[in-house]
Each structure stands twice: as structure tokens, then as C-alpha cells.
Design an enzyme around this catalytic site. Structure first.
Site, short mmCIF file in Angstrom:
data_model
loop_
_atom_site.label_atom_id
_atom_site.label_comp_id
_atom_site.label_asym_id
_atom_site.label_seq_id
_atom_site.Cartn_x
_atom_site.Cartn_y
_atom_site.Cartn_z
N HIS A 7 0.84 -1.19 0.00
CA HIS A 7 0.00 0.00 0.00
C HIS A 7 0.88 1.25 0.00
CE1 HIS A 7 -4.13 -1.72 1.45
NE2 HIS A 7 -3.69 -2.26 0.32
N GLU A 20 0.92 3.97 1.91
CA GLU A 20 1.45 4.39 3.21
C GLU A 20 2.60 3.46 3.62
OE1 GLU A 20 -1.65 3.62 2.31
OE2 GLU A 20 -3.16 4.72 3.42
#
Ligand code: HJL
Ligand code: ZN
Length: 184
Positions: free
Chosen positions: A71, A73
Site C-alpha cells: 500500500h 502508506e
């Protein structure tokens, strides 16, 4: 009030955070998201780690940038950790104590793949003295209820003292980019 009085009143110093342009940073996160390869089973997201003391962008990431099912992040955290020869789970040791993450979509709290959600990755990111290194999460949109229902991530982050702030104004473009790989 005479001048002398007003001079003796302590005026809080303007912090860099007050002058950081959250929308400009969210636009930069969106530029990251645009680099994510469209896929029907996730969202294309972009994220930045920002030092709130100086306004410096410390790391950038987008969905699937780092090898594996990563992902945005998570990629930011991994890349900053790698630059400091550390594993992701120790990245807090080298992050400034007043770091924010800007992400086009709120961090996930559950993943269909079963990987560790980004909310937990953010919460475990502690400085050497055990304090949360990431103090604030600036998000562009909430997660659409497409894969995991309602995302409880914001509540969990706030429970851990991490403030979540919505940066308005880019929702339409963020969602268009996020869902680029989805069947229309
Ligand atoms: C956020 C991302 C990304 C998502 N959310 N904040 N950043 N891809 O980079 C959330 C969505 C999950 C699905 C599938 N997406 O990605 O709920 O395969 O992508 O682990 O639940 O899970 P996997
Ligand atoms: Zn995630």
C-alpha cells in the site's frame, strides 16, 4: 490595553505546520497515486511522510510501488526505513518526532489479502522513547465501501492519539485515480 501590556502577553510562535499548505501536499500525494498500476482488487493511492517542524517531504509512495502487495502508506514507511538501513517496523527510530502522513485515501484498517493494515503500521511506528512518531494523518477521501465495508481506521487511529484530518477539495480526482482499475 496599552502597548506595554500587549508586549508582555506571550504570543505563540507560528509553527511551520500553520503555514504548510495541506492542499498542495495532498496534490503531491495525488501525483504519487497516479503512478500506481491500476488493479481491480485495490485502490490506487499515494502518500507522503512530512516533517511538520520543517515542512520537508521525507518520503513518497504509491500503491504497489515496493515489491509485493504493498500500500502507498506502507511504501512510504518502507522506503524511509530502507534509506536508513532499518526494517519498516523500526522506522519510527529515525523519523522526526512530529511526522505527519498525507494519504489520498484514509489508511486501511482491514485488507482482503490479510496483510497488516496501514493503521497498525502507523500505530506501531514509535520513536526511541516509545512515543508515536506519526502524530497526524491528513487524508483526501474516506475509503469507499467496496472491499471491506466501512473502514474503522480513523476511530482506531484517534484512540491511539493520532489525529485524522480531512483535506477537502480533491475528492473527485482522488477517487477517479483510486478506481482507475475497477470495472465501470
Ligand atoms: C489505502 C492503499 C490501498 C488501499 N487503501 N489507504 N492505501 N491500496 O494503498 C484499501 C483496500 C484494499 C483491499 C485489498 N486499499 O490491498 O481495502 O490486496 O486494497 O491487501 O482490501 O487488500 P490488499
Ligand atoms: Zn493500507
Amino acid at each position: 490595553m496599552c502597548l506595554q501590556d500587549s508586549e508582555s502577553v506571550p504570543v505563540p510562535q507560528e509553527t511551520v505546520e500553520d503555514v504548510v499548505d495541506h492542499k498542495v501536499l495532498m496534490q503531491e500525494a495525488l501525483q504519487e497515486a497516479k503512478q500506481s498500476p491500476p488493479k481491480p482488487s485495490n485502490f490506487c493511492v499515494g502518500a507522503l511522510l512530512v516533517d511538520l517542524e520543517t515542512g520537508e517531504v521525507l518520503s513518497r509512495g504509491y500503491t504497489l510501488e515496493v515489491e509485493g502487495n504493498t500500500h502507498a502508506e506502507q511504501c512510504c514507511l518502507i522506503k524511509f526505513a530502507q534509506a536508513h538501513d532499518l526494517p519498516e517496523e523500526r522506522v519510527g527510530e529515525v523519523l522526526p518526532s512530529n511526522t505527519a502522513i498525507y494519504t489520498t485515501m484514509e489508511p486501511c484498517n482491514m485488507r482482503l489479502s490479510g496483510s497488516l493494515p496501514c493503521v497498525d503500521r502507523i500505530i506501531r511506528t514509535k520513536t526511541k522513547d516509545g512515543a508515536a512518531a506519526i502524530k497526524k494523518v491528513y487524508l483526501g477521501v474516506q475509503e469507499p465501501e467496496k472491499f471491506v465495508g466501512e473502514n474503522q481506521g480513523r476511530a482506531k487511529l484517534q484512540e491511539h492519539g493520532i489525529e485524522c484530518i480531512h483535506v477537502p477539495g480533491l475528492e473527485e480526482e482522488i477517487l477517479k485515480v483510486a478506481t482507475a482499475g475497477h470495472q465501470k
